[in-house]
Design a protein around this motif. Sequence first.
Motif, PDB file in Angstrom:
ATOM      1  N   MET A 256       0.819  -1.208   0.000  1.00 10.37           N
ATOM      2  CA  MET A 256       0.000   0.000   0.000  1.00 10.37           C
ATOM      3  C   MET A 256       0.853   1.257   0.000  1.00 10.37           C
ATOM      4  N   GLN A 257       1.920   1.282   0.805  1.00 14.30           N
ATOM      5  CA  GLN A 257       2.768   2.465   0.942  1.00 14.30           C
ATOM      6  C   GLN A 257       3.877   2.442  -0.117  1.00 14.30           C
ATOM      7  N   ASN A 258       3.912   3.471  -0.968  1.00 14.91           N
ATOM      8  CA  ASN A 258       4.898   3.533  -2.041  1.00 14.91           C
ATOM      9  C   ASN A 258       5.616   4.882  -2.006  1.00 14.91           C
ATOM     10  N   HIS A 259       6.934   4.859  -2.142  1.00 12.16           N
ATOM     11  CA  HIS A 259       7.755   6.074  -2.109  1.00 12.16           C
ATOM     12  C   HIS A 259       8.481   6.237  -3.443  1.00 12.16           C
ATOM     13  N   LEU A 283      -8.320   7.985  -8.707  1.00 12.86           N
ATOM     14  CA  LEU A 283      -8.704   9.192  -7.991  1.00 12.86           C
ATOM     15  C   LEU A 283      -7.531   9.573  -7.091  1.00 12.86           C
ATOM     16  N   LEU A 284      -6.992  10.763  -7.290  1.00 11.63           N
ATOM     17  CA  LEU A 284      -5.830  11.214  -6.540  1.00 11.63           C
ATOM     18  C   LEU A 284      -6.271  12.225  -5.484  1.00 11.63           C
ATOM     19  N   ASN A 285      -6.061  11.872  -4.225  1.00 12.47           N
ATOM     20  CA  ASN A 285      -6.447  12.753  -3.124  1.00 12.47           C
ATOM     21  C   ASN A 285      -5.181  13.262  -2.440  1.00 12.47           C
ATOM     22  N   LYS A 286      -5.006  14.567  -2.471  1.00  9.15           N
ATOM     23  CA  LYS A 286      -3.837  15.193  -1.854  1.00  9.15           C
ATOM     24  C   LYS A 286      -4.310  16.324  -0.963  1.00  9.15           C
ATOM     25  N   GLY A 287      -4.068  16.187   0.339  1.00 11.36           N
ATOM     26  CA  GLY A 287      -4.455  17.232   1.277  1.00 11.36           C
ATOM     27  C   GLY A 287      -5.939  17.486   1.331  1.00 11.36           C
ATOM     28  N   GLY A 288      -6.756  16.469   1.069  1.00 11.33           N
ATOM     29  CA  GLY A 288      -8.207  16.626   1.117  1.00 11.33           C
ATOM     30  C   GLY A 288      -8.828  17.053  -0.192  1.00 11.33           C
ATOM     31  N   ILE A 304      -5.569  -4.991 -16.614  1.00 13.19           N
ATOM     32  CA  ILE A 304      -5.602  -3.562 -16.892  1.00 13.19           C
ATOM     33  C   ILE A 304      -4.518  -2.893 -16.061  1.00 13.19           C
ATOM     34  N   SER A 305      -3.692  -2.072 -16.706  1.00 13.66           N
ATOM     35  CA  SER A 305      -2.659  -1.319 -16.007  1.00 13.66           C
ATOM     36  C   SER A 305      -2.919   0.169 -16.180  1.00 13.66           C
ATOM     37  N   LEU A 306      -2.754   0.917 -15.102  1.00 15.02           N
ATOM     38  CA  LEU A 306      -2.905   2.365 -15.123  1.00 15.02           C
ATOM     39  C   LEU A 306      -1.564   2.979 -14.718  1.00 15.02           C
ATOM     40  N   VAL A 307      -0.921   3.658 -15.635  1.00 15.28           N
ATOM     41  CA  VAL A 307       0.395   4.242 -15.392  1.00 15.28           C
ATOM     42  C   VAL A 307       0.209   5.728 -15.091  1.00 15.28           C
ATOM     43  N   GLN A 308       0.450   6.095 -13.832  1.00 16.46           N
ATOM     44  CA  GLN A 308       0.234   7.469 -13.383  1.00 16.46           C
ATOM     45  C   GLN A 308       1.564   8.132 -13.056  1.00 16.46           C
ATOM     46  N   LYS A 309       1.806   9.291 -13.666  1.00 19.88           N
ATOM     47  CA  LYS A 309       3.013  10.063 -13.398  1.00 19.88           C
ATOM     48  C   LYS A 309       2.701  11.119 -12.337  1.00 19.88           C
ATOM     49  N   PHE A 310       3.599  11.276 -11.372  1.00 23.28           N
ATOM     50  CA  PHE A 310       3.410  12.233 -10.285  1.00 23.28           C
ATOM     51  C   PHE A 310       4.408  13.378 -10.453  1.00 23.28           C
ATOM     52  N   LEU A 315       1.970  13.887  -0.417  1.00 21.68           N
ATOM     53  CA  LEU A 315       1.408  12.595  -0.031  1.00 21.68           C
ATOM     54  C   LEU A 315       0.046  12.417  -0.704  1.00 21.68           C
ATOM     55  N   TYR A 316      -0.098  11.339  -1.452  1.00 24.73           N
ATOM     56  CA  TYR A 316      -1.316  11.092  -2.226  1.00 24.73           C
ATOM     57  C   TYR A 316      -1.996   9.800  -1.742  1.00 24.73           C
ATOM     58  N   ASP A 317      -3.299   9.887  -1.492  1.00 25.13           N
ATOM     59  CA  ASP A 317      -4.126   8.685  -1.397  1.00 25.13           C
ATOM     60  C   ASP A 317      -4.621   8.399  -2.809  1.00 25.13           C
ATOM     61  N   VAL A 318      -4.294   7.223  -3.315  1.00 29.53           N
ATOM     62  CA  VAL A 318      -4.658   6.869  -4.687  1.00 29.53           C
ATOM     63  C   VAL A 318      -5.719   5.779  -4.643  1.00 29.53           C
ATOM     64  N   HIS A 319      -6.921   6.127  -5.094  1.00 32.84           N
ATOM     65  CA  HIS A 319      -8.034   5.178  -5.098  1.00 32.84           C
ATOM     66  C   HIS A 319      -8.258   4.669  -6.519  1.00 32.84           C
ATOM     67  N   ILE A 320      -8.393   3.350  -6.651  1.00 36.60           N
ATOM     68  CA  ILE A 320      -8.782   2.775  -7.939  1.00 36.60           C
ATOM     69  C   ILE A 320     -10.294   2.623  -7.940  1.00 36.60           C
ATOM     70  N   SER A 321     -10.934   3.218  -8.924  1.00 37.57           N
ATOM     71  CA  SER A 321     -12.391   3.219  -9.019  1.00 37.57           C
ATOM     72  C   SER A 321     -12.830   2.511 -10.292  1.00 37.57           C
ATOM     73  N   VAL A 322     -13.860   1.677 -10.174  1.00 33.70           N
ATOM     74  CA  VAL A 322     -14.459   1.009 -11.330  1.00 33.70           C
ATOM     75  C   VAL A 322     -15.947   1.298 -11.315  1.00 33.70           C
ATOM     76  N   ASP A 323     -16.412   1.980 -12.349  1.00 27.54           N
ATOM     77  CA  ASP A 323     -17.835   2.355 -12.430  1.00 27.54           C
ATOM     78  C   ASP A 323     -18.284   3.062 -11.148  1.00 27.54           C
ATOM     79  N   ASP A 324     -17.455   4.005 -10.693  1.00 30.37           N
ATOM     80  CA  ASP A 324     -17.733   4.832  -9.512  1.00 30.37           C
ATOM     81  C   ASP A 324     -17.765   4.058  -8.202  1.00 30.37           C
ATOM     82  N   GLN A 325     -17.241   2.833  -8.199  1.00 31.51           N
ATOM     83  CA  GLN A 325     -17.124   2.055  -6.970  1.00 31.51           C
ATOM     84  C   GLN A 325     -15.637   1.886  -6.631  1.00 31.51           C
ATOM     85  N   LEU A 326     -15.279   2.146  -5.378  1.00 34.55           N
ATOM     86  CA  LEU A 326     -13.888   1.988  -4.972  1.00 34.55           C
ATOM     87  C   LEU A 326     -13.514   0.511  -4.920  1.00 34.55           C
ATOM     88  N   ILE A 327     -12.345   0.199  -5.471  1.00 39.88           N
ATOM     89  CA  ILE A 327     -11.844  -1.171  -5.521  1.00 39.88           C
ATOM     90  C   ILE A 327     -10.657  -1.351  -4.586  1.00 39.88           C
TER      91      ILE A 327
END
Length: 335
Positions: A256-259, A283-288, A304-310, A315-327
């Motif tokens: 879960m924790q990635n640096h 969904l990228l959540n940073k500071g609320g 399915i792979s999602l390649v996200q560049k930062f 600090l980001y909470d990264v949520h994977i969503s499928v059809d508006d449901q959190l996975i």
Amino acid sequence: MRIFTILFTLLISIMSFAQRSDFQEIDFTKADSVAHYYKDASLANLPVLTHNLTTSLETDVEKFRAIYTWIGSNIANDYSSYVKISNKRKRLAKHRQAFLEWNRSITPKVFKSLLDNRKTACTGYAYLVKEMANLAGFTCDIIDGYGRTPSLLLEEDSAPNHSWNRIEINDKWYLCDATWSAGETIIIDSSPFFQPDYFDGYFLANPVLFSKNHFPLPKEESQPIKKESLNAFIAGPVVYKEAFLAPIIPIAPAVMQNHIQKGASVTFTLHVPNEFVGDVQLLLNKGGSQKIGDANIIKKQAEISLVQKFEKKGLYDVHISVDDQLIATYVVKVK
């Protein structure tokens, strides 16, 4: 590489379990309707209740489905009992033999409370599944271990906190969790409130996905818990129940924790059914503040792979969503 080796070993250990897809040709409508017909039936005579739930059904899997659906739809989660059991488990966390003996000793009390009040904690759910499945002619066991949810995260010294079942159908073993199928307990004004909401994603669940939030204790009491395996389990991403419907299995990152360094990318990989057509987003959540990511999406058969560049540190909470449901949820710290 070490954590990948540990996770691979865990994967091999659960490959002996089958999953619900073995029964794609089975329509569970009749089994579910039987369970609904006997809604609120008495628990005073379990053989009679079990007979009523199963006698009109042809296949073994339908019979167990009726039992499982009835339990998940008629038994409430007892939060006060859960708290008492959790506190005792914590006190015995470093004394596994004592914990297992105590866990067995409370079963009659838990079951009596279940019969009297129609509510229980996970121990009672697992015991009731076992008893009714055995009455119907199945071989069914209780598995004790660790459960992880979005609101229940674990640490290395956490005590075992959950129980579920394995059942043999047509000479194969399957996993299920009636407690998590029944609904959820929410806290309103500091008071617990059980919200019934039957969910069948944990019925004969995919064993690889099941292992993302269930970690069993060794079968033999003399066997020690493999700390490296438990730590790898604890370090994994948060997985939400909606992942069990497809099922959708988070594959990477393994933790879960990635640096990472600013400007680097993270690849989030999911294993999906071959016919999968859902809308996948990050969904990228940073500071609320939350926004939809601009990940490059790569689709292959069953993956399915999602390649996200930062581009910015933080600090980001990264949520994977499928059809508006959190996975699943990960945390990415960008230096």
